[in-house]
Design a protein around this motif. Structure first.
Motif, PDB file in Angstrom:
ATOM      1  N   VAL A 213     -11.251  -8.601   2.113  1.00  0.00           N
ATOM      2  CA  VAL A 213      -9.881  -8.013   2.744  1.00  0.00           C
ATOM      3  C   VAL A 213      -9.107  -8.059   1.155  1.00  0.00           C
ATOM      4  O   VAL A 213      -8.983  -9.118   0.690  1.00  0.00           O
ATOM      5  N   THR A 214      -8.409  -6.811   1.388  1.00  0.00           N
ATOM      6  CA  THR A 214      -7.123  -6.803   0.343  1.00  0.00           C
ATOM      7  C   THR A 214      -5.817  -6.928   0.932  1.00  0.00           C
ATOM      8  O   THR A 214      -5.859  -5.847   2.239  1.00  0.00           O
ATOM      9  N   VAL A 215      -5.045  -7.624   0.884  1.00  0.00           N
ATOM     10  CA  VAL A 215      -3.669  -7.744   1.701  1.00  0.00           C
ATOM     11  C   VAL A 215      -2.498  -7.372   0.461  1.00  0.00           C
ATOM     12  O   VAL A 215      -2.821  -7.694  -0.413  1.00  0.00           O
ATOM     13  N   MET A 216      -1.620  -6.635   0.944  1.00  0.00           N
ATOM     14  CA  MET A 216      -0.584  -6.387   0.340  1.00  0.00           C
ATOM     15  C   MET A 216       0.769  -6.749   1.116  1.00  0.00           C
ATOM     16  O   MET A 216       0.927  -6.519   2.117  1.00  0.00           O
ATOM     17  N   GLY A 217       1.507  -7.415   0.369  1.00  0.00           N
ATOM     18  CA  GLY A 217       2.953  -7.661   0.806  1.00  0.00           C
ATOM     19  C   GLY A 217       4.038  -7.363  -0.110  1.00  0.00           C
ATOM     20  O   GLY A 217       3.940  -6.867  -1.181  1.00  0.00           O
ATOM     21  N   GLU A 218       5.274  -7.603   0.381  1.00  0.00           N
ATOM     22  CA  GLU A 218       6.229  -7.616  -0.352  1.00  0.00           C
ATOM     23  C   GLU A 218       7.391  -8.694  -0.314  1.00  0.00           C
ATOM     24  O   GLU A 218       7.629  -9.287   0.671  1.00  0.00           O
ATOM     25  N   ALA A 219       7.873  -9.026  -1.375  1.00  0.00           N
ATOM     26  CA  ALA A 219       9.098  -9.871  -1.436  1.00  0.00           C
ATOM     27  C   ALA A 219      10.362  -9.225  -2.256  1.00  0.00           C
ATOM     28  O   ALA A 219       9.895  -8.544  -3.256  1.00  0.00           O
ATOM     29  N   PRO A 220      11.379  -9.596  -1.970  1.00  0.00           N
ATOM     30  CA  PRO A 220      12.611  -8.916  -3.091  1.00  0.00           C
ATOM     31  C   PRO A 220      12.191  -9.464  -4.433  1.00  0.00           C
ATOM     32  O   PRO A 220      11.989 -10.639  -4.504  1.00  0.00           O
ATOM     33  N   THR A 221      12.584  -8.636  -5.308  1.00  0.00           N
ATOM     34  CA  THR A 221      12.231  -8.939  -6.793  1.00  0.00           C
ATOM     35  C   THR A 221      12.701 -10.281  -7.276  1.00  0.00           C
ATOM     36  O   THR A 221      13.980 -10.467  -6.949  1.00  0.00           O
TER      37      THR A 221
END
Lengths: 325, 325
Positions: free
Chosen positions: A140-148
């Motif tokens: 499983v590859t997971v991708m998320g985001e966080a403010p820089t």
């Protein structure tokens, strides 16, 4: 034998009506997915492979296999304080291990349900996948985001920071021990902790700006504390009496085995964080709103290694009181 | 037995001094990598799993296994016209299949060299990975970028568009046939095509704005043309005499087997594209600068199925002249 394309279409991409908000410009069915990252954010990406009889028992319920293979991957995003966005699944499956096509369908349906239910609960879009033939393995590859600049890493702890954990510890190892003894009641709290762990994504996001460092507990508290200490260059003193033990752990395994499970067992997928003392109350309030306790279990120091672990809890003391922090 | 962390550090992350330009804010060694996407671009993401004895022979050279497992994944980005940026590797390895630790090290060193050499040549940064225990399986996640709205998809072909392929066809299947007959000279052009395919990334980028649709040839020309036709809703007429055959293919296999390899063999990792007739010369000039031929092999039509394939080339005609385009 079922064709790869049929399997993907039927089980792995059932809900491919991308929501307007899900950032998928093009979903499964082309050479690659096209995703739309948010401006001002960094992408957090992690891959995790779950192999039959290594990471889960071959007779684990298919629903749990689907749930768990995604949960352990998402747990890494939780430890970064990232908002989950997308995931990709590489399923390797040996159709010859099933009695017939009906058994394959039944397994895949339950597996996909476990995976998709967690996707939905954690607002994660399955954006692509691959099916191959071989021993049961789920990548499983997971991708998320966080403010820089706001993602949590393992490297920010400083001496004096408090050490805390979300939820309770030892349930992963305790559940595995019960499974190996033949327990099959999925309502048993320890079995749930082992087979259906909940990645602490909302907690990770809530701890942005409050925690100085974070890691998820997959290898065991002491091992993962070791990774965090090494990345941050700090030592640690633990208060063994404060470890939050998983429900039913002590009554199932006894006191010493329960403590060992909490210290070295792994598979808990709770967050281990460090934070300045003045942030503890705010962090506990924030996690309280999520129904999750945050328990202080020690403090970072500038002395090498880990202190405070009773010598009879052998594995912890022996293995992790190494010379360098 | 070597520990997972040692393996990752030693072989899979040897060049972890991120370049300022590589968009990696945080590389391997934390819970997730932190990547910095380019503004105004979409992310193209694909996962590909290579399983021993399914996708490559168990006795394939380790260098080729490393190269090939990345190449087949990057080929999907090429088909999107995406600039490659990052990749992640999930390596599953059964240490018990090696005679001793020395053999493991030797294999991993060559494997990593094959992987990293291609990374470097294609400006792709290995940003994270995972090592687990089990039958040899390499899961690769690749991530690239294309300016928003300019990625190539399978869906843009219209009747009248010309159909063209990069490079030459049939080398993948021809190389596999030679390998199965015992050929082991890696300088043989067909063996190179099978074991060390070159993803056509620069060609994909050069074809942005010129091609109306694209796919990479992994399943075989007819099968992949079928995927493209279905996504675009067009039929096709092929000119069998124009198929560019791989070097040494006809002399090694004979005319009929060579044509079958080119039509149905797969594993070529060339690009199959459609483009308006007026763009053909520009596209050929652009690819000529890359040293790569672009050969027109047919034209899209509004008639169902595929025409122009001689009936004695059975698999193509039988399987792909289905009722709906």
């Amino acid at each position: 034998m079922l064709a790869e394309f049929d399997l993907i279409r039927r089980y792995l991409m059932p809900s491919q009506t991308p929501l307007p908000a899900d950032g998928v410009a093009l979903g499964g069915g082309d050479d690659a997915a096209l995703l739309v990252p948010k401006a001002g954010h960094q992408l957090a990406v992690s891959v995790d492979t779950s192999v039959v009889d290594v990471h889960f028992p071959h007779d684990a319920p298919a629903f749990a296999v689907g749930h768990r293979s995604l949960a352990v991957a998402l747990s890494d995003l939780a430890a970064m304080g990232a908002d989950p966005r997308w995931c990709f699944m590489a399923l390797t499956l040996d159709q010859r291990t099933f009695a017939n096509d009906h058994a394959i369908h039944a397994w895949l349906e339950a597996f996909a349900k476990g995976f998709h239910t967690l996707c939905q609960r954690q607002a994660t879009t399955l954006a692509g996948g691959d099916v191959t033939s071989g021993a049961l393995t789920i990548g499983v590859t997971v991708m998320g985001e966080a403010p820089t600049g706001h993602a949590l890493t393992r490297a920010g702890a400083t001496p004096g920071d408090m050490i805390a954990v979300t939820g309770a510890l030892g349930g992963g190892a305790g559940g595995l021990a019960l499974w190996q003894r033949g327990e099959r009641d999925l309502q048993h709290p320890l079995l749930r902790r082992y087979l259906l762990p909940e990645p602490r994504l909302a907690a990770g996001v809530a701890l942005r700006g409050l925690a100085s460092a974070a890691i998820d507990i997959s290898d065991g508290l002491l091992a993962d504390l070791g990774h965090l200490r090494k990345a941050s260059g700090v030592g640690a003193t633990l208060d063994m009496t404060s470890l939050p033990l998983a429900e039913a752990l002590e009554s199932s395994l006894g006191r010493d085995a329960a403590c060992n499970a909490a210290l070295s067992g792994g598979d808990d997928y709770e967050l281990l964080v460090t934070l300045p003392a003045e942030n503890v109350a705010s962090a506990q309030r924030a996690l309280g709103k999520l129904g999750l306790p945050l328990t202080v279990i020690g403090q970072c120091s500038d002395t090498l290694g880990v202190k405070g672990i009773a010598p009879n809890l052998g594995t912890g003391w022996q293995h992790f009181n190494e010379g360098a922090p």
